[in-house]
Design a protein around this motif. Structure first.
Motif, mmCIF file in Angstrom:
data_model
loop_
_atom_site.group_PDB
_atom_site.id
_atom_site.type_symbol
_atom_site.label_atom_id
_atom_site.label_comp_id
_atom_site.label_asym_id
_atom_site.label_seq_id
_atom_site.Cartn_x
_atom_site.Cartn_y
_atom_site.Cartn_z
ATOM 1 N N VAL A 9 46.636 16.905 21.006
ATOM 2 C CA VAL A 9 48.045 17.049 21.359
ATOM 3 C C VAL A 9 48.887 16.822 20.114
ATOM 4 C CG1 VAL A 9 49.960 16.247 22.785
ATOM 5 C CG2 VAL A 9 47.627 16.228 23.701
ATOM 6 N N ARG A 10 49.752 17.785 19.810
ATOM 7 C CA ARG A 10 50.664 17.663 18.670
ATOM 8 C C ARG A 10 52.098 17.708 19.183
ATOM 9 N NH1 ARG A 10 48.208 18.110 13.782
ATOM 10 N NH2 ARG A 10 46.016 18.736 13.836
ATOM 11 N N VAL A 11 52.922 16.856 18.599
ATOM 12 C CA VAL A 11 54.306 16.721 19.046
ATOM 13 C C VAL A 11 55.226 16.855 17.842
ATOM 14 C CG1 VAL A 11 55.973 15.244 20.232
ATOM 15 C CG2 VAL A 11 53.547 15.159 20.884
ATOM 16 N N GLY A 12 56.317 17.607 18.004
ATOM 17 C CA GLY A 12 57.236 17.775 16.883
ATOM 18 C C GLY A 12 58.612 18.241 17.299
ATOM 19 N N ILE A 13 59.310 18.795 16.335
ATOM 20 C CA ILE A 13 60.697 19.235 16.501
ATOM 21 C C ILE A 13 60.825 20.655 15.954
ATOM 22 C CG2 ILE A 13 61.732 16.939 16.451
ATOM 23 C CD1 ILE A 13 62.157 17.239 13.453
ATOM 24 N N GLY A 14 61.985 21.244 16.140
ATOM 25 C CA GLY A 14 62.261 22.562 15.591
ATOM 26 C C GLY A 14 62.979 22.442 14.265
ATOM 27 N N GLY A 15 62.318 22.860 13.179
ATOM 28 C CA GLY A 15 62.908 22.750 11.849
ATOM 29 C C GLY A 15 62.961 21.312 11.373
ATOM 30 N N TRP A 16 63.500 21.117 10.183
ATOM 31 C CA TRP A 16 63.650 19.755 9.663
ATOM 32 C C TRP A 16 64.968 19.569 8.917
ATOM 33 C CZ3 TRP A 16 60.021 23.275 7.869
ATOM 34 C CH2 TRP A 16 60.191 23.751 6.561
ATOM 35 N N GLU A 199 72.763 13.621 25.494
ATOM 36 C CA GLU A 199 73.415 12.702 24.555
ATOM 37 C C GLU A 199 73.514 11.296 25.121
ATOM 38 O OE1 GLU A 199 77.568 12.379 21.936
ATOM 39 O OE2 GLU A 199 77.321 13.972 23.437
ATOM 40 N N SER A 200 73.659 11.177 26.438
ATOM 41 C CA SER A 200 73.892 9.875 27.051
ATOM 42 C C SER A 200 72.644 9.006 27.121
ATOM 43 C CB SER A 200 74.434 10.063 28.473
ATOM 44 O OG SER A 200 73.505 10.797 29.276
ATOM 45 N N LEU A 201 71.458 9.583 26.862
ATOM 46 C CA LEU A 201 70.207 8.830 26.955
ATOM 47 C C LEU A 201 69.735 8.445 25.562
ATOM 48 C CD1 LEU A 201 68.381 10.973 29.659
ATOM 49 C CD2 LEU A 201 69.579 8.795 29.978
ATOM 50 N N GLU A 202 69.289 7.210 25.412
ATOM 51 C CA GLU A 202 68.912 6.689 24.095
ATOM 52 C C GLU A 202 67.885 7.578 23.411
ATOM 53 O OE1 GLU A 202 66.938 2.671 22.065
ATOM 54 O OE2 GLU A 202 67.235 2.812 24.238
ATOM 55 N N LEU A 203 66.903 8.062 24.160
ATOM 56 C CA LEU A 203 65.835 8.883 23.595
ATOM 57 C C LEU A 203 65.997 10.363 23.930
ATOM 58 C CD1 LEU A 203 62.853 6.508 24.425
ATOM 59 C CD2 LEU A 203 64.032 6.773 22.223
ATOM 60 N N GLY A 204 67.136 10.711 24.482
ATOM 61 C CA GLY A 204 67.343 12.112 24.870
ATOM 62 C C GLY A 204 66.813 12.410 26.259
ATOM 63 N N TYR A 205 65.668 11.830 26.595
ATOM 64 C CA TYR A 205 65.062 11.964 27.910
ATOM 65 C C TYR A 205 64.900 10.581 28.532
ATOM 66 C CZ TYR A 205 63.781 16.891 27.311
ATOM 67 O OH TYR A 205 63.824 18.258 27.158
ATOM 68 N N ALA A 206 64.942 10.514 29.841
ATOM 69 C CA ALA A 206 64.693 9.260 30.535
ATOM 70 C C ALA A 206 63.231 8.863 30.357
ATOM 71 C CB ALA A 206 65.025 9.411 32.020
ATOM 72 N N ALA A 257 66.422 14.879 19.185
ATOM 73 C CA ALA A 257 65.090 15.469 19.185
ATOM 74 C C ALA A 257 64.034 14.608 18.494
ATOM 75 C CB ALA A 257 65.141 16.874 18.565
ATOM 76 N N PRO A 258 64.277 14.086 17.276
ATOM 77 C CA PRO A 258 63.235 13.266 16.645
ATOM 78 C C PRO A 258 62.900 12.011 17.449
ATOM 79 C CG PRO A 258 64.830 13.998 15.008
ATOM 80 C CD PRO A 258 65.417 14.310 16.351
ATOM 81 N N ALA A 259 63.915 11.357 18.010
ATOM 82 C CA ALA A 259 63.665 10.151 18.799
ATOM 83 C C ALA A 259 62.829 10.479 20.032
ATOM 84 C CB ALA A 259 64.985 9.499 19.205
ATOM 85 N N ALA A 260 63.139 11.601 20.679
ATOM 86 C CA ALA A 260 62.376 11.999 21.859
ATOM 87 C C ALA A 260 60.945 12.324 21.498
ATOM 88 C CB ALA A 260 63.050 13.206 22.523
ATOM 89 N N ALA A 261 60.761 13.020 20.385
ATOM 90 C CA ALA A 261 59.407 13.384 19.955
ATOM 91 C C ALA A 261 58.583 12.141 19.637
ATOM 92 C CB ALA A 261 59.469 14.315 18.755
#
Length: 269
Positions: A9-16, A199-206, A257-261
């Motif tokens: 399993v690999r986890v990342g973001i779009g672009g940097w 935006e309202s969630l610390e990690l973007g997702y609950a 995005a980075p925090a969620a990833a």
């Protein structure tokens, strides 16, 4: 932050390159030239967006390869010139130009290619069949893996799933409202683009949402299908014992995005 995650399993973001990440994800004062180096040591994959908008140079792919850890993998977005057209069967020259642009300079770090269709593109079985036939399984000795990101509900049909399975192409799994929810496994790997960060969630997702995506990732990686998967067709009769899984935090509120990833990586470690 540990880099180890559930097998395959690999986890990342779009672009940097994204200004709001400077001072939040990237340390204050970090040179822009070192942002890929920094991001690639906290994530396990990145989806390159620039390949969608224009042709990149072989030297760029080689530089990105050299700046990242040995076990890092890049996904690439196929060029819009191939997918933003009325007749997909005529995309051959654009596909060939993209493949010849130097993507093989990534060598072992070359991951899946995501061919994203526009939201207005509807499902034409014959034309889509012809498009899939244009996607080669290898190029200059390098194995290629393809995924398609469809965004019109007309693709939510078993015929579409059957076509993808015939060619071994993955359907991109997305969580964005208004896009088809396609969870059928159609390839030896799974490609997920999560686009609902808030935006309202610390990690973007609950936390519960991240837990659920981690559980799905584990199931896919083990050759299984997650509980409650929204399937349009029957499951594969002989699923593999393991799969590669690629998950990207792409949009919604992109600064998160980075925090969620990284939070998802923690759950998979």
């Amino acid at each position: 932050m540990t880099r180890s995650t559930t097998s395959r399993v690999r986890v990342g973001i779009g672009g940097w390159v994204f200004e709001p990440w400077r001072g939040s994800f990237y340390p204050p004062g970090l040179a822009q030239s070192r942002e890929l180096q920094y991001a690639s040591r906290r994530l396990t994959s990145i989806e390159i967006n620039g390949t969608y908008y224009g042709t990149q140079k072989p030297a760029s792919f080689a530089r990105w390869r050299d700046e990242t850890p040995e076990d890092f993998v890049f996904a690439l977005k196929g060029p819009r010139f191939a997918t933003n057209r009325r007749v997909l069967a005529e995309a051959g020259p654009s596909i060939e130009k993209f493949l010849a642009s130097g993507i093989v300079e990534l060598k072992g770090k070359l991951g899946p290619i995501n061919w994203q269709l526009p939201p207005t593109k509807t499902f034409d079985p014959d034309d889509f069949d012809a498009f899939l036939a244009l996607l080669p399984s290898e190029y200059e000795g390098h194995a290629l893996r393809h995924a398609v990101e469809v965004r019109h509900e007309s693709f939510a049909t078993p015929e579409f799933i059957d076509l993808l399975r015939r060619y071994g192409v993955a359907a991109v799994i997305a969580d964005k409202a208004g896009t088809p929810q396609l969870h059928d496994v159609t390839a030896p790997f799974v490609y997920v683009r999560l686009q609902s960060a808030q935006e309202s969630l610390e990690l973007g997702y609950a936390p519960a949402e991240l837990d659920a995506w981690a559980a799905r990732a584990r199931a896919w990686a083990a050759g299984k299908e997650p509980d409650g998967a929204r399937r349009l067709a029957a499951p594969l009769p002989r699923p593999p014992k393991q799969r590669d899984v690629f998950i990207y935090m792409i949009n919604g509120f992109k600064p998160k995005a980075p925090a969620a990833a990284m939070a998802l990586m923690e759950r998979l470690s």
